[in-house]
Design a protein around this motif. Sequence first.
Motif, PDB file in Angstrom:
ATOM      1  N   GLY A   1       0.815  -1.218   0.000  1.00  0.00           N
ATOM      2  CA  GLY A   1       0.000   0.000   0.000  1.00  0.00           C
ATOM      3  C   GLY A   1       0.838   1.252   0.000  1.00  0.00           C
ATOM      4  N   GLY A   2       1.932   1.226  -0.747  1.00  0.00           N
ATOM      5  CA  GLY A   2       2.691   2.450  -0.951  1.00  0.00           C
ATOM      6  C   GLY A   2       2.153   3.194  -2.150  1.00  0.00           C
ATOM      7  N   VAL A   3       2.902   4.174  -2.609  1.00  0.00           N
ATOM      8  CA  VAL A   3       2.401   4.994  -3.714  1.00  0.00           C
ATOM      9  C   VAL A   3       2.230   4.142  -4.974  1.00  0.00           C
ATOM     10  CG1 VAL A   3       4.680   5.832  -4.522  1.00  0.00           C
ATOM     11  CG2 VAL A   3       2.620   7.230  -4.853  1.00  0.00           C
ATOM     12  N   VAL A   4       3.112   3.159  -5.190  1.00  0.00           N
ATOM     13  CA  VAL A   4       3.019   2.334  -6.395  1.00  0.00           C
ATOM     14  C   VAL A   4       1.798   1.416  -6.314  1.00  0.00           C
ATOM     15  CG1 VAL A   4       4.166   0.528  -7.740  1.00  0.00           C
ATOM     16  CG2 VAL A   4       5.493   2.474  -6.868  1.00  0.00           C
ATOM     17  N   GLY A   5       1.636   0.732  -5.185  1.00  0.00           N
ATOM     18  CA  GLY A   5       0.482  -0.147  -5.009  1.00  0.00           C
ATOM     19  C   GLY A   5      -0.827   0.622  -5.137  1.00  0.00           C
ATOM     20  N   CYS A   6      -0.872   1.808  -4.522  1.00  0.00           N
ATOM     21  CA  CYS A   6      -2.112   2.601  -4.568  1.00  0.00           C
ATOM     22  C   CYS A   6      -2.390   3.120  -5.978  1.00  0.00           C
ATOM     23  CB  CYS A   6      -2.047   3.752  -3.564  1.00  0.00           C
ATOM     24  SG  CYS A   6      -2.139   3.187  -1.849  1.00  0.00           S
ATOM     25  N   ALA A   7      -1.324   3.476  -6.705  1.00  0.00           N
ATOM     26  CA  ALA A   7      -1.514   3.948  -8.083  1.00  0.00           C
ATOM     27  C   ALA A   7      -2.024   2.810  -8.966  1.00  0.00           C
ATOM     28  CB  ALA A   7      -0.196   4.506  -8.631  1.00  0.00           C
ATOM     29  N   ILE A   8      -1.477   1.625  -8.744  1.00  0.00           N
ATOM     30  CA  ILE A   8      -1.950   0.459  -9.507  1.00  0.00           C
ATOM     31  C   ILE A   8      -3.414   0.175  -9.170  1.00  0.00           C
ATOM     32  CG2 ILE A   8      -1.664  -2.045  -9.797  1.00  0.00           C
ATOM     33  CD1 ILE A   8       1.379  -1.542  -9.194  1.00  0.00           C
ATOM     34  N   ALA A   9      -3.739   0.248  -7.880  1.00  0.00           N
ATOM     35  CA  ALA A   9      -5.127  -0.004  -7.457  1.00  0.00           C
ATOM     36  C   ALA A   9      -6.076   0.981  -8.124  1.00  0.00           C
ATOM     37  CB  ALA A   9      -5.220   0.108  -5.933  1.00  0.00           C
ATOM     38  N   ARG A  10      -5.664   2.238  -8.156  1.00  0.00           N
ATOM     39  CA  ARG A  10      -6.554   3.237  -8.767  1.00  0.00           C
ATOM     40  C   ARG A  10      -6.731   2.973 -10.259  1.00  0.00           C
ATOM     41  NH1 ARG A  10      -5.981   8.831 -11.112  1.00  0.00           N
ATOM     42  NH2 ARG A  10      -8.008   9.806 -10.759  1.00  0.00           N
ATOM     43  N   GLU A  11      -5.635   2.658 -10.948  1.00  0.00           N
ATOM     44  CA  GLU A  11      -5.752   2.397 -12.387  1.00  0.00           C
ATOM     45  C   GLU A  11      -6.653   1.191 -12.643  1.00  0.00           C
ATOM     46  OE1 GLU A  11      -5.031   4.198 -15.037  1.00  0.00           O
ATOM     47  OE2 GLU A  11      -4.385   5.696 -13.557  1.00  0.00           O
ATOM     48  N   LEU A  12      -6.471   0.133 -11.855  1.00  0.00           N
ATOM     49  CA  LEU A  12      -7.304  -1.060 -12.032  1.00  0.00           C
ATOM     50  C   LEU A  12      -8.769  -0.786 -11.710  1.00  0.00           C
ATOM     51  CD1 LEU A  12      -4.977  -3.826 -10.564  1.00  0.00           C
ATOM     52  CD2 LEU A  12      -5.802  -3.722 -12.921  1.00  0.00           C
ATOM     53  N   SER A  13      -8.988   0.177 -10.813  1.00  0.00           N
ATOM     54  CA  SER A  13     -10.371   0.417 -10.379  1.00  0.00           C
ATOM     55  C   SER A  13     -11.187   1.142 -11.448  1.00  0.00           C
ATOM     56  CB  SER A  13     -10.400   1.202  -9.051  1.00  0.00           C
ATOM     57  OG  SER A  13     -10.023   2.542  -9.258  1.00  0.00           O
TER      58      SER A  13
ATOM     59  N   PRO B   1       2.097   7.023 -11.313  1.00  0.00           N
ATOM     60  CA  PRO B   1       0.853   6.960 -12.102  1.00  0.00           C
ATOM     61  C   PRO B   1       1.034   6.171 -13.396  1.00  0.00           C
ATOM     62  CG  PRO B   1       1.348   9.224 -11.445  1.00  0.00           C
ATOM     63  CD  PRO B   1       2.542   8.399 -11.071  1.00  0.00           C
ATOM     64  N   VAL B   2       2.229   6.275 -14.007  1.00  0.00           N
ATOM     65  CA  VAL B   2       2.453   5.546 -15.254  1.00  0.00           C
ATOM     66  C   VAL B   2       2.735   4.078 -14.966  1.00  0.00           C
ATOM     67  CG1 VAL B   2       3.610   5.655 -17.476  1.00  0.00           C
ATOM     68  CG2 VAL B   2       3.479   7.689 -16.072  1.00  0.00           C
ATOM     69  N   ILE B   3       3.380   3.807 -13.839  1.00  0.00           N
ATOM     70  CA  ILE B   3       3.570   2.412 -13.433  1.00  0.00           C
ATOM     71  C   ILE B   3       2.211   1.741 -13.314  1.00  0.00           C
ATOM     72  CG2 ILE B   3       4.380   0.865 -11.594  1.00  0.00           C
ATOM     73  CD1 ILE B   3       6.584   2.946 -10.994  1.00  0.00           C
ATOM     74  N   GLY B   4       1.251   2.469 -12.753  1.00  0.00           N
ATOM     75  CA  GLY B   4      -0.109   1.940 -12.621  1.00  0.00           C
ATOM     76  C   GLY B   4      -0.667   1.525 -13.976  1.00  0.00           C
ATOM     77  N   LYS B   5      -0.531   2.402 -14.949  1.00  0.00           N
ATOM     78  CA  LYS B   5      -1.057   2.105 -16.307  1.00  0.00           C
ATOM     79  C   LYS B   5      -0.321   0.915 -16.921  1.00  0.00           C
ATOM     80  CE  LYS B   5      -2.055   7.013 -17.150  1.00  0.00           C
ATOM     81  NZ  LYS B   5      -3.488   7.086 -16.855  1.00  0.00           N
ATOM     82  N   LEU B   6       0.999   0.899 -16.719  1.00  0.00           N
ATOM     83  CA  LEU B   6       1.804  -0.175 -17.291  1.00  0.00           C
ATOM     84  C   LEU B   6       1.404  -1.534 -16.713  1.00  0.00           C
ATOM     85  CD1 LEU B   6       4.194  -0.805 -19.145  1.00  0.00           C
ATOM     86  CD2 LEU B   6       5.738  -0.224 -17.255  1.00  0.00           C
TER      87      LEU B   6
END
Lengths: 422, 120, 489
Positions: free
Chosen positions: C11-23, C344-349
Motif C-alpha cells: 500500500g505504498g504509492v506504487v500499489g495505490c496507483a496500480i489499485a486506482r488504475e485497475l479500479s 501513475p504511469v507504473i499503474g497504467k503499465l
Amino acid sequence: MKTYEIDVLVVGGGPAGLGAAIKARENGARKVLVLERDFEPGGILNQCIHNGFGLQYFSAELTGTEYAGRFIRRAGQTGVEIQTDTMVLDVKPSREVITSSAKYGLQRFQAKSIVLAMGCRERTRDAIQIYGSRPSGIFTAGTAQRFTNIEGFIPGRQVVVLGSGDIGLIMARRMKLEGCEVQGVYELLPYTNGLSRNVVQCLNDFSIPLYLQQTVTSIYGGERIAGVTTQKVDKKQNPLPGTEEYVPCDTLLLSVGLIPENELSRKAGVRIDSRTGGPLVDQNRMTTVPGIFACGNVVQVHDLADDVTVESEIAGLAAAGFAEEEPPGKKARVLVGNGLRYVVPQEIELSRNREEPLLLFMRAELPRRKVNIVISQGGMEKLKFPQPFIKPGEIIALSVTSEMLGELEIDQDIELKVEGGG
Amino acid sequence: MEEKKLICVICPVGCEVSATLEDGELKDINGYRCAQGEEYAREEFTSPSRILTATVWIKGSRVSQLPVRSNRPLPRPKLEEVMALLAREKLEVPIKEGQIIIENILGTGADIVSSRDLEK
Amino acid sequence: MKKFDVVIIGGGVVGCAIARELSRYNLKIALVEKETELGSGTSKANTGLVHSGVNVDNTTLKGRLNLQANPLFDRLTFELNIPFVRNGSLVIAQNREDRQALLRDLDEARKNGVKDVRWLSREELLGKEPAINPDSLGAIYAPSGGIICPFEYTLALGQNAHKNGVVFFLGNRVLKILQEKDRVLGVETERGRLIAPYVVNAAGVFADEFDSAVDVPGIKTRRGQYLVYDRDYPVQINNTIFPRPTEVSKGIIVTPTVHGNLMIGPNAEEVEGKDSLETTAAGINEVIKGAQKLVPDIDTSAVIRMFSGLRAVASSDFVIKSTKKPRGLVLAAGIQSPGLTAAPVIGKLVVELIEELGLGLSPKSSFQAERPSPIRVGDLDYEERAKLVEKDNNYGQVVCRCEGITRGEIRDAILAPLGAVTIDGIKRRTRAASGRCQSGFCGPRLVELLKEFASISPLEATLRGGASRILKYRSKELLFKAGEKVEDL
C-alpha cells in the motif's frame, strides 16, 4: 466576524499573563481580557505539582498548582475576563488580534495595548540532533509531565533523563515516585543547570545517578525505544570516541532547554533579541512596537515563577497606563559585556523619573565565585554589584535604586559585565 | 562515630557542610557560613524531611489526576510508603485547594491535602 | 475465503496507483498492506519530488516513465486534490566540468521533450535564487520540476481506489504467494487466504520476501538521510536545487516542501536489513556538507526533524514485468527514484501487463476520478474560516499550535475512508505534530482524539502501529503489587 474593543488584551493565561492582567485591571484598565489556548487558565503551572514556588513573592512554599490558583482566584476577584480554549491566530502591529475557538468562532479584537505572554516551549530531539532510530517512548520532560500529572498515564517503566535542568530533575523524581526505574540523569555540561536543592531532593534522595559531561548520542529500538548510547564529551561538548555505553530503557525524557515561543511576536513585528530569543523590551517591558508589551518566559526563560510574576506586573502596569502616557523619550541601549549571556531589559529610558527601583535580569555565561557585576557608561565604571556566586542556571536579578540611577548619564548606552572572581 | 557531608541548598553558594555523628546524634558540625545554613544542615544530618507532592485519581473532571501535597514535611524514609497509600486513593469532584485527603498520614502528624481546586 | 480478480501486495504509492488504475475497470480488486496506515514505507520518507526529466536516460524504463509521468501531474493532482507545485528545478554547475556535462544534458533534455528547459547563466541563476553558492557557473532550469506531498499523494490514490471499489486489507502481512502448476492462485496472509488469478507485487523493499521460488530479483536497500527545517528558517529557496548527478544517485538536494519547510538530503548508503531507518552522525554530516555546496548558508540551527528513508534497489532500473513462472504474477519491484514521479504511469503499465496475461478489462461507467479535498483550515481567509466554524465549530478549536491544525481536521483525517489510526497517520494527513515542537504540545491531545473518534484507548494508541505504543501504564499502576487489581483506577 465581530470586532471587540479591549483596553488590555493579554495573550496567554499562564502566570505571566494572569499577573499582567491582574495588575492592569488593578491600575485602571477597564476591560482586560486574557486569551488562553488550553481549557483552563494556569499554563504550565497546572502540571507543576511540585513545591518550591512562591518563596520570594508570597513568602510561602507553594506547589505550582497552588501558585497558579492564587492568580486564577485573584483574576476572578479583580474582574479580569478569561477566554479559554481560544487560540490567537494573528497579532498585528496595529494591535488587532484574531482568535479562533470552538465556542466563540473567529473573533477580532482591537486593543489599546497588548501583553504577549505565550511562554516557551521545549527543545526536541531533532533540535539537538540525537541520531538513531525513531521509535516511540521519546518525550520532552514537559510532555511526560502533562501525561503523568494531568492525564494519568506513565510513559514507561525504565527511564533515562537527558538534561539536568529543573524540569529534568523534577521529572526524574516524579517517575521514581510513580514506581519507575530511573537509570540516570545525563548532562552535557560539567555542571547542572538546575537548582542545587533539586539535585539534593530529586536525585540524591532517591539514589538517581547524575552523569555530568555525558550525553545521549544515539537511540535504538524499532517500534518502542529499547535503549540509548551515552557518551562522555570533551570540553567543547564533542562526544569522545571509545566512551560509548549502552543504557537500556523504554523511555527517554528530554530536558534540553526551553525556547521562548515567539511566532506571534514575529507576526506583530516586534524585534527579537537573538541572545534571549524573546522580544527586545524596555524597562516597562514594552517591545519595539508601541503598545505591545511582553513578559515572562516569552521574554526570557526564567528559573522561578516568582520572577515571572515580578516581570508580568511591570508589563501589566505599563500596559494599563499606555493609553494615557506621554510618548516615550529616547532610550539607552543596554549592552551585554564580558561574562554575561544576556540582560533584560535591552533598552532603558533613563530620562523618566522613577521611584521604583529598576530591575535588571541577566544570565551568566559560566559559574564563578566572588565577582562584581559592573555597570559602565562610555567605558567609565558607574555602579558595582558584588555577587558571592553566579552560575548560568540561576538568573541574576539586580535592583538598581533611583538613587543609583542618578549616577548614570541620560541618553548614554550602559554596559553590564562580570569582573573578577574565579 | 560517623562522618557525613552535604551541600547546603539554602542559597546558590552551595557550602559543603560536614558533620560527625554518634548513634545518630550530632557531635560536631562545620563548613556552614550562615545561621540558616547551620539549621538546615543540622536537620538534614539528623532527621531529613521533605514535603511530598504527588497526584491521586479523581473522577468527574476533565483531568484525571488531582495534585496533592503534604501540608508539612514528612520523614524522608516514609515517602515511598505514603505513595503506596496515595496510589489506592480515588476521589470525586468537587475538591477545594487545602481540603484534607488523608489526615495524619502514617501517624506523622502531616495531612495530605489537595493542592488545587477542581470542579467538573 | 475471499475471491478477487487481482490482489495487490503493498500500500505504498506504487500499489495505490496500480489499485486506482485497475479500479477504472469492472474488476474485484484487493490491496494488502502489512502496516496499519498506507504509505508507511518508502512512500513516507523521500524527497517528495516530481522530477522534470532532466538528466534521465531515456534508454532505461525509469527514465522513460519519468518523462511520460511528469506532464500528468497537473490533472492528477487536480482530480485528487493533492498539494503540488511546479516550483522548478535547477541543476547547478559547480565547476567547468559540471558545466560541460550539463550543457550536454540540456541538449538531451530538450530532445526528450522536457518542457521549457533552458540554461541559466550565473547571473540569472543568482537573480532567481540569491541563496545559491555564488561560485556556481550556471544551471539547467526546468520549470516543470515539482514538489508534492508524498503522504497525501499516496493516501489520495488509495482513497480514490477505495471509493471505486478496491477492498483494502491494512495491518495484514502477506506470507506467501500461492501457486498451483505454475499458476498464481492468490496470497496467504496472516489473516487467511485471498484467492485471485492475478497478483501484483508492489511490496517495495519487501518484494523479495514472499516466496523464493518465484522469479523475483533480490532487493537491496539503499538508505537516504534527510533534515527538515523550521518554516521560519531564514535560509529560503524556491526551486529544487540539484547538484550534477552521479552514476548512482541524483545527489544531495536542497528543496522547499509543499508546506514551506526547507528540506535537504538524501545521501545514499547501502544498508543491511529492511528496517535500517536510523540516522547517523556520518550520514547527516554528509547531507549537510552536500547541501552547503549548493547553498552555503545552510546550518543546523533550525532543524526540526531528521529522518531516513529506504529505496528498493533491484538493479539499475525498475523491474516491471509479468513473470514466466508462475503465470499471473506481475512485478512492480525495485522502484527507486524516480518512483514517486513514475507511479501513475507504473499503474497504467501494470494494467497493460495484466491485460496481456489474459484478464479481460471493461471500463467501469461508475468510475469517479475525483477525490474531494480534505478541509484545510489554514488555506482559508479569516472570513471564510469564520463561516466554516459557524457551520461546524470543531474547525474552531486549534489542536496543533505550530501548524495551526484544528480538531475538525484531525477528526476528518480519522473518520475518512482509510482513516488515520496512529499518531503518525494523523501527522501525515494533517501535519499536526509535524511542526517545530514535534508533538510536544499536541501529542496528549492527539491521543485523546484517537480515543474519541477511533475508539483507540490511550494505552493502545501507537506512534505507527505494532509495539510503538505511546503510553505504557496508567498512573500509579507501577505502585501496585504484582497480581493486584488495577483496572478500576
